[in-house]
Design an enzyme around this catalytic site. Structure first.
Site, mmCIF file in Angstrom:
data_model
loop_
_atom_site.group_PDB
_atom_site.id
_atom_site.type_symbol
_atom_site.label_atom_id
_atom_site.label_comp_id
_atom_site.label_asym_id
_atom_site.label_seq_id
_atom_site.Cartn_x
_atom_site.Cartn_y
_atom_site.Cartn_z
ATOM 1 N N GLY A 270 50.444 49.510 47.111
ATOM 2 C CA GLY A 270 50.665 48.145 47.568
ATOM 3 C C GLY A 270 50.784 47.980 49.071
ATOM 4 O O GLY A 270 51.129 46.898 49.552
ATOM 5 N N ARG A 315 44.197 49.956 48.380
ATOM 6 C CA ARG A 315 43.677 49.101 49.450
ATOM 7 C C ARG A 315 43.755 49.759 50.835
ATOM 8 O O ARG A 315 42.827 49.668 51.637
ATOM 9 C CB ARG A 315 44.527 47.827 49.434
ATOM 10 C CG ARG A 315 44.215 46.759 50.403
ATOM 11 C CD ARG A 315 45.346 45.708 50.365
ATOM 12 N NE ARG A 315 45.852 45.457 49.036
ATOM 13 C CZ ARG A 315 45.435 44.470 48.241
ATOM 14 N NH1 ARG A 315 44.545 43.616 48.685
ATOM 15 N NH2 ARG A 315 45.929 44.308 47.031
ATOM 16 N N CYS A 387 27.844 28.334 41.116
ATOM 17 C CA CYS A 387 28.085 26.964 40.649
ATOM 18 C C CYS A 387 29.575 26.727 40.416
ATOM 19 O O CYS A 387 29.999 26.478 39.274
ATOM 20 C CB CYS A 387 27.291 26.717 39.376
ATOM 21 S SG CYS A 387 25.558 27.054 39.626
ATOM 22 N N TYR A 417 39.043 45.952 45.963
ATOM 23 C CA TYR A 417 39.101 44.833 45.021
ATOM 24 C C TYR A 417 37.997 43.800 45.261
ATOM 25 O O TYR A 417 38.181 42.616 44.980
ATOM 26 C CB TYR A 417 40.490 44.170 45.037
ATOM 27 C CG TYR A 417 41.580 45.186 44.782
ATOM 28 C CD1 TYR A 417 41.756 45.753 43.527
ATOM 29 C CD2 TYR A 417 42.400 45.625 45.822
ATOM 30 C CE1 TYR A 417 42.725 46.725 43.309
ATOM 31 C CE2 TYR A 417 43.377 46.601 45.605
ATOM 32 C CZ TYR A 417 43.530 47.140 44.342
ATOM 33 O OH TYR A 417 44.477 48.102 44.120
HETATM 34 C C1 LIG Z 1 50.337 50.827 39.312
HETATM 35 C C2 LIG Z 1 49.565 50.577 40.553
HETATM 36 N N1 LIG Z 1 49.513 51.529 41.495
HETATM 37 C C3 LIG Z 1 48.810 51.354 42.630
HETATM 38 C C4 LIG Z 1 48.129 50.183 42.871
HETATM 39 C C5 LIG Z 1 47.355 50.054 44.143
HETATM 40 O O1 LIG Z 1 47.744 48.981 44.915
HETATM 41 P P1 LIG Z 1 47.135 48.810 46.380
HETATM 42 O O2 LIG Z 1 45.657 48.917 46.260
HETATM 43 O O3 LIG Z 1 47.579 47.462 46.803
HETATM 44 O O4 LIG Z 1 47.687 49.926 47.213
HETATM 45 C C6 LIG Z 1 48.157 49.156 41.922
HETATM 46 C C7 LIG Z 1 47.441 47.888 42.166
HETATM 47 O O5 LIG Z 1 47.387 46.990 41.402
HETATM 48 C C8 LIG Z 1 48.903 49.363 40.728
HETATM 49 O O6 LIG Z 1 48.941 48.420 39.781
#
Ligand SMILES: Cc1ncc(COP(=O)(O)O)c(C=O)c1O
Length: 462
Positions: A270, A315, A387, A417
Site C-alpha cells: 500500500g 504499486r 461509450c 493497476y
Molecule cells: C493483501 C495485499 N497486499 C498487497 C497489496 C499491494 O498494494 P500496493 O500495490 O498498493 O502496494 C494489496 C493491494 O490491493 C493487497 O490487497
C-alpha cells in the site's frame, strides 16, 4: 497566466507545459533534441510507429531499481533492530512472466491472488517456495494446486479456510506454512487513516477471533503457523496507519507466542507513489525506518523478540516505471456552466487500458510525447474512446494549447493497476506492453488482436 477556473485546486498553472516532473516519470524519461519524449533512450514516436498505440512502455531498469530500493531500505532498517525482512512483490499490480523474473532477480518474492496469477509466476519459472498465495475466496482447486506445488505461504483469509488448506495439505502429504489475515480496524489511504474497532470490509478476520483461529491452525499437523497478516489500504504516504496496525497485531502476536512459535509478521503493501506533481511521497527509506522503530519499540514493550517482517509492495515497484502512449484523435471545446470552456482531448484508448480514474476518481497527468511546444498552456481533460461519459484518462492537466489530432500524448505512472485491470470494453484489444532498456525496445506482452477477441465467441462461423 492564471489558472483556469475549471482546474482543481491542487493543479497549478505550469511554467512549462512540456516539463516532466521527476517524481511522476520513469527515471530515464527525457526530452530528445527534437523535443520528443524518450524513455530509456527510445523515442515515443519510434515506439508508436513500431508498436502502435495505445502502448504501455515499461522502463526495465526503473522497475529493477525500485525493487532493489525497497528491498534494501527494509533490509537495512530491520537489520538495525536485529531482524530481517521478506519483500513480496504484489503481482496484482502488474504481472507477466518477464516482470516476475525481474523482481525475483532483484531479490523479491511474489504474492499471487488467484490461480491465474499463480500460473503466470510458474510460467516465469519462479520457485513456488518464493510465492505467497492470497485471496478471500480461493477455490478448492486453487488451494490444492498451491499446496501440491509447495507455495511458500498461504494467507488464510477466513476460518473456513483453516480446514480447507489443512485437508489439502494432509492429502498432499505436506506441511503447509500459513499466515492469518487480520482485519485490524485500521484503514489508511493517502495522508489519512481511520482506526476503528472493526473495519467494514470483506478481508481477514477480527483481531478478537485470532486466538481461536490460530488454535485451530495449530491443532492441524498439516499446517505450520507463520504469523499474522494485515493490509491496511493503498496509496499510503505516511506510516501512522501502518504503525497503528503493527501495534494492534503485535499485542495479539505476543499472546500467541505463549502457545507456540510465531516467526513472522506481515504488514502488507500500500505504499504510495506520485501520480501528479501535487503528490508528495515520503521516501521509502524513511517509512522502513519508521516500521522498524515502531515494531522494535513495541516488541521491547511486550518483552518479545522482533519477528521477521514481511511486506507486499505492488504499486511502489511498478507504478512509476511505465507510461502509456496514446494518439490524439479528436479535440472539442465544451462550454461548461455557460461560461468556461473545457477542452476534451480524446485518445485512442481509455477506461479499457486505465480504469482507475473511472473506478476511483484517480488523477493522472499528461504531456505531449511527439514534440514540445511554446503555445500557451490550455486546461484539458483527456478522454478515451469508449461509450461511457466517465471514460476519462486524465481529469485535468495543462497541455500546450496547440495540441492537435495526430499528436502523441503520454500519461505517466501507469505501471500499476492499469494493465492488470484492463478490459475489452467496446471490443478494444488490450494494448501491448513494451519494455525499454539501453535504447532498445521489446514486446513483453503482445497487443490483443481481433482474432483474439473473436476466438472465444462460439457463434463465429467463418
Ligand atoms: C493483501 C495485499 N497486499 C498487497 C497489496 C499491494 O498494494 P500496493 O500495490 O498498493 O502496494 C494489496 C493491494 O490491493 C493487497 O490487497
Amino acid at each position: 497566466m492564471t489558472a483556469s477556473p475549471l482546474a482543481p485546486e491542487w493543479l497549478r498553472h505550469p511554467d512549462d507545459a512540456n516539463a516532466l516532473a521527476p517524481a511522476v516519470w520513469p527515471a530515464s524519461a527525457t526530452r530528445s533534441v527534437d523535443g520528443a519524449l524518450a524513455v530509456a533512450g527510445v523515442s515515443a514516436p519510434a515506439l508508436a510507429a513500431e508498436f502502435g498505440t495505445p502502448l504501455y512502455v515499461v522502463d526495465e531498469l526503473d522497475v529493477r531499481a525500485r525493487a532493489r530500493r525497497v528491498r534494501d531500505a527494509f533490509a537495512r532498517a530491520f537489520a538495525s533492530v536485529g531482524s530481517s525482512v521478506h519483500v513480496y512483490y504484489a503481482g496484482k499490480a502488474f504481472l507477466c512472466t518477464t516482470v516476475a523474473r525481474w523482481v525475483v532477480e532483484e531479490g523479491l518474492r511474489i504474492d499471487v491472488a488467484s490461480g491465474g496469477e499463480l500460473a503466470v509466476a510458474l510460467a516465469a519459472g519462479v520457485d513456488p517456495a518464493l510465492l505467497g498465495f492470497h485471496g478471500n475466496n480461493k477455490s478448492r482447486a486453487e488451494i490444492d494446486r498451491g499446496v501440491e506445488l509447495g507455495v511458500g505461504a498461504i494467507v488464510l483469509d477466513s476460518v473456513v479456510e483453516v480446514d480447507r488448506v489443512a485437508d489439502a495439505a494432509a492429502r498432499a502429504g505436506r506441511v503447509q506454512a500459513v499466515r492469518l489475515r487480520i482485519n485490524s480496524g485500521v484503514h489508511a489511504s493517502t495522508h489519512e487513516y481511520l482506526a476503528t474497532a472493526r473495519e467494514d470490509q470483506k478481508f481477514g478476520i477480527p483481531l478478537a477471533d485470532a486466538a481461536d483461529a490460530v488454535a485451530a491452525i495449530r491443532a492441524r499437523d498439516s499446517l505450520r503457523f507463520l504469523g499474522l497478516h494485515s493490509h491496511i489500504g493503498s496509496q499510503i504516504f505516511e506510516s501512522a496507519g501502518f504503525a497503528e496496525a503493527a501495534r494492534r497485531l503485535l499485542e495479539v502476536h505476543a499472546d500467541l507466542l505463549r502457545g507456540g512459535e510465531v516467526p513472522e509478521l506481515n504488514l502488507g503493501g500500500g505504499f504510495g507513489i506520485a501520480y501528479t506533481s501535487a503528490d508528495e511521497v515520503t521516501p521509502i527509506e524513511a517509512i522502513a525506518d519508521d516500521f522498524a522503530r515502531v515494531v522494535s519499540t513495541e516488541c521491547a514493550r511486550l518483552g518479545i523478540p522482533v519477528p521477521v517482517v514481511a511486506i507486499e509492495p505492488g504499486r511502489l515497484v511498478v507504478g512509476p516505471s511505465t507510461v502509456t502512449l496514446y494518439e490524439v484523435g479528436t479535440i472539442k471545446d465544451v462550454l461548461v456552466d455557460g461560461q468556461h470552456v473545457r477542452r476534451y482531448v480524446s485518445v485512442d484508448g481509455g477506461m479499457s487500458d486505465n480504469v482507475r480514474p473511472a473506478l476511483y476518481g484517480a488523477d493522472y497527468t499528461v504531456r505531449l510525447a511527439n514534440r514540445v511546444s511554446d503555445a500557451e498552456p490550455a486546461l484539458v481533460r483527456v478522454a478515451g474512446k469508449h461509450c461511457e461519459s466517465g471514460d476519462i484518462v486524465v481529469h485535468a492537466d495543462y497541455l500546450p494549447g496547440d495540441v492537435t489530432p495526430g499528436d502523441l500524448v503520454a500519461v505517466p505512472a501507469t505501471g500499476a493497476y492499469c494493465w492488470s485491470l484492463a478490459s475489452n470494453y467496446n471490443y478494444l484489444g488490450r494494448p501491448a506492453v513494451v519494455a525499454v532498456r539501453d535504447g532498445e525496445a521489446r514486446v513483453i506482452v503482445r497487443r490483443e488482436t481481433e482474432d483474439d477477441l473473436l476466438r472465444r465467441d462460439a457463434g463465429v462461423t467463418a
